[in-house]
Design an enzyme around this catalytic site. Structure first.
Site, PDB file in Angstrom:
ATOM      1  N   LEU A  32       0.873  -1.168   0.000  1.00 36.72           N
ATOM      2  CA  LEU A  32       0.000   0.000   0.000  1.00 36.72           C
ATOM      3  C   LEU A  32       0.913   1.221   0.000  1.00 36.72           C
ATOM      4  O   LEU A  32       1.995   1.192   0.598  1.00 36.72           O
ATOM      5  CB  LEU A  32      -0.901   0.033   1.240  1.00 36.72           C
ATOM      6  CG  LEU A  32      -1.968  -1.058   1.375  1.00 36.72           C
ATOM      7  CD1 LEU A  32      -2.707  -0.910   2.706  1.00 36.72           C
ATOM      8  CD2 LEU A  32      -2.958  -1.016   0.225  1.00 36.72           C
ATOM      9  N   ASP A  33       0.482   2.296  -0.638  1.00 31.36           N
ATOM     10  CA  ASP A  33       1.261   3.523  -0.600  1.00 31.36           C
ATOM     11  C   ASP A  33       1.431   3.990   0.844  1.00 31.36           C
ATOM     12  O   ASP A  33       0.611   3.676   1.713  1.00 31.36           O
ATOM     13  CB  ASP A  33       0.564   4.628  -1.394  1.00 31.36           C
ATOM     14  CG  ASP A  33       0.505   4.329  -2.885  1.00 31.36           C
ATOM     15  OD1 ASP A  33       1.315   3.510  -3.350  1.00 31.36           O
ATOM     16  OD2 ASP A  33      -0.354   4.913  -3.562  1.00 31.36           O
ATOM     17  N   LYS A  34       2.470   4.768   1.072  1.00 33.36           N
ATOM     18  CA  LYS A  34       2.781   5.255   2.424  1.00 33.36           C
ATOM     19  C   LYS A  34       1.554   5.847   3.111  1.00 33.36           C
ATOM     20  O   LYS A  34       1.267   5.544   4.270  1.00 33.36           O
ATOM     21  CB  LYS A  34       3.889   6.301   2.338  1.00 33.36           C
ATOM     22  CG  LYS A  34       4.197   6.989   3.661  1.00 33.36           C
ATOM     23  CD  LYS A  34       5.226   8.087   3.491  1.00 33.36           C
ATOM     24  CE  LYS A  34       5.443   8.843   4.797  1.00 33.36           C
ATOM     25  NZ  LYS A  34       6.430   9.943   4.651  1.00 33.36           N
ATOM     26  N   THR A  80      -1.651   5.557   2.279  1.00 28.47           N
ATOM     27  CA  THR A  80      -2.893   4.783   2.177  1.00 28.47           C
ATOM     28  C   THR A  80      -2.968   3.857   3.378  1.00 28.47           C
ATOM     29  O   THR A  80      -1.982   3.211   3.732  1.00 28.47           O
ATOM     30  CB  THR A  80      -2.919   3.955   0.882  1.00 28.47           C
ATOM     31  OG1 THR A  80      -2.905   4.855  -0.240  1.00 28.47           O
ATOM     32  CG2 THR A  80      -4.168   3.094   0.804  1.00 28.47           C
ATOM     33  N   ARG A 131      -5.307   5.871  -7.586  1.00 33.73           N
ATOM     34  CA  ARG A 131      -5.073   7.316  -7.643  1.00 33.73           C
ATOM     35  C   ARG A 131      -4.963   7.809  -9.085  1.00 33.73           C
ATOM     36  O   ARG A 131      -5.554   8.833  -9.457  1.00 33.73           O
ATOM     37  CB  ARG A 131      -3.800   7.649  -6.857  1.00 33.73           C
ATOM     38  CG  ARG A 131      -3.872   7.257  -5.394  1.00 33.73           C
ATOM     39  CD  ARG A 131      -2.509   7.242  -4.727  1.00 33.73           C
ATOM     40  NE  ARG A 131      -1.920   8.571  -4.665  1.00 33.73           N
ATOM     41  CZ  ARG A 131      -0.679   8.815  -4.253  1.00 33.73           C
ATOM     42  NH1 ARG A 131       0.114   7.801  -3.901  1.00 33.73           N
ATOM     43  NH2 ARG A 131      -0.223  10.059  -4.208  1.00 33.73           N
TER      44      ARG A 131
END
Length: 348
Positions: free
Chosen positions: A152-154, A156, A256
């Site tokens: 997961l993105d930082k 998110t 995104r």
């Protein structure tokens, strides 16, 4: 050892004296730059690494810390104290609090908070989920990427699965490749999004900005995101919407990028926000409003579907009233898990 104190240096402890490299500079090297001389004298180290050592005060010229562009007079003695680079500590264990939703002999499910990087990389060599996993589950050091199979993105938040054995890791990666892992996200977006839709657009590196991804890239990989609108809201005169997104693929920044390509950038997204309205400045929310709230997969050894659900963290709950929404619009755990169970049976 403590380096000699000069107006340019701070007290820093370095490695033992016997581990430094000593260089005697010949007179014919007068007027040569320090960084150039170091690069020529120490070819086993990259220019960037040597420059980093100079900037860290780990290179001493006649007992003084200086700059990379310093012009030598010739005849100096240089001591270089080789420093461990950050990546050498990337796979060290750190006591980082983890919200473990589920664990057994095969896998671990984590509810990742916003702000936590998943895997060490440039700029984040420590303080990551991987470092925390190695502290709590030391046996993961035997697995590639400490058992991590997706990210997961930082900024998110939400659910992630981590393998605990090589067998489980292989099977989980295979499920991800076969697109049989169920992943559902809550995405708060700008704009009057339609009731439902599907984005089919490749995702690849932006050729003009290598830190970003872009939709429709000829060099990108195929990607598919399904979405449905759960509710609408307003901030002033600007419409907003809460979407449920389902991933058929798992490309970097996929949700995104896909939603921005439709003109519906995520609220709070610091990167993908070309069409963010002026009302954004009135919001107290400073990360992409994206939460992985449900996860389903076939257990590697129990041969059955397992599902997990987690409500969004407090910052997203606090965002709801700012958007004119209530917590009642959020998905219900029992309904979602039953839906994912049916979805899995339909797929098989």
């Amino acid at each position: 050892m403590a380096l000699p104190q000069t107006p340019e240096s701070n007290p820093i402890d370095y490695i033992d004296d016997e581990d430094f490299i000593s260089l005697d500079i010949p007179l014919e090297m007068a007027d040569e730059r320090l960084d150039k001389v170091l690069a020529g004298s120490l070819p086993d180290y990259s220019r960037n690494r040597l420059k980093a050592w100079v900037e860290a005060g780990a290179v001493i010229v006649d007992g003084k810390v200086t700059k990379a562009r310093y012009l030598l007079r010739g005849g100096e003695n240089i001591k270089v104290f080789p420093q461990a680079m950050p990546e050498q500590f990337a796979f060290s264990s750190e006591d980082i609090p983890l919200d473990v939703v589920y664990e057994d002999a095969d896998l671990i499910v984590i509810n990742k908070p916003p702000g936590l990087v998943v895997h060490p990389a440039a700029g984040n060599w420590s303080g990551t989920l991987l470092n925390g996993l190695l502290f709590r589950f030391p046996e993961l050091k035997m697995l590639p990427r400490a058992g991590i199979v997706h990210r997961l993105d930082k900024d998110t938040s939400g659910l992630m699965v981590v393998a605990r054995t090589s067998h489980a890791q292989t099977l989980l990666v295979r499920q991800l490749q076969d697109r049989t892992v169920g992943r559902r996200y809550l995405a708060f977006v700008w704009g009057d999004a339609p009731s439902q839709g599907k984005v089919l657009a490749s995702v690849g590196r932006d050729q003009r900005d290598r830190l970003k991804m872009t939709a429709g890239s000829p060099q990108g990989k195929p990607a598919a995101t399904l979405f449905r609108r759960l509710t609408r809201g307003l901030i002033g005169a600007s419409p907003v919407a809460l979407l449920e997104c389902r991933l058929e693929t798992g490309r970097t920044h996929q949700i995104r990028v896909h939603l921005e390509s439709l003109g519906f950038p995520l609220i709070g997204d610091p990167v993908y926000r070309k069409k963010t309205p002026g009302a954004a400045k009135n919001l107290e929310f400073h990360r992409q409003a994206l939460h992985a709230y449900a996860l389903s997969l076939q257990h590697p050894s129990k041969n059955g579907l397992m599902t997990w659900f987690r409500v969004p963290p407090q910052d997203i709950l606090d965002l709801l009233p700012q958007l004119g929404m209530s917590e009642e619009v959020l998905p219900n755990e029992a309904t979602v898990l039953a839906s994912m169970q049916n979805e899995s049976q339909t797929c098989t």
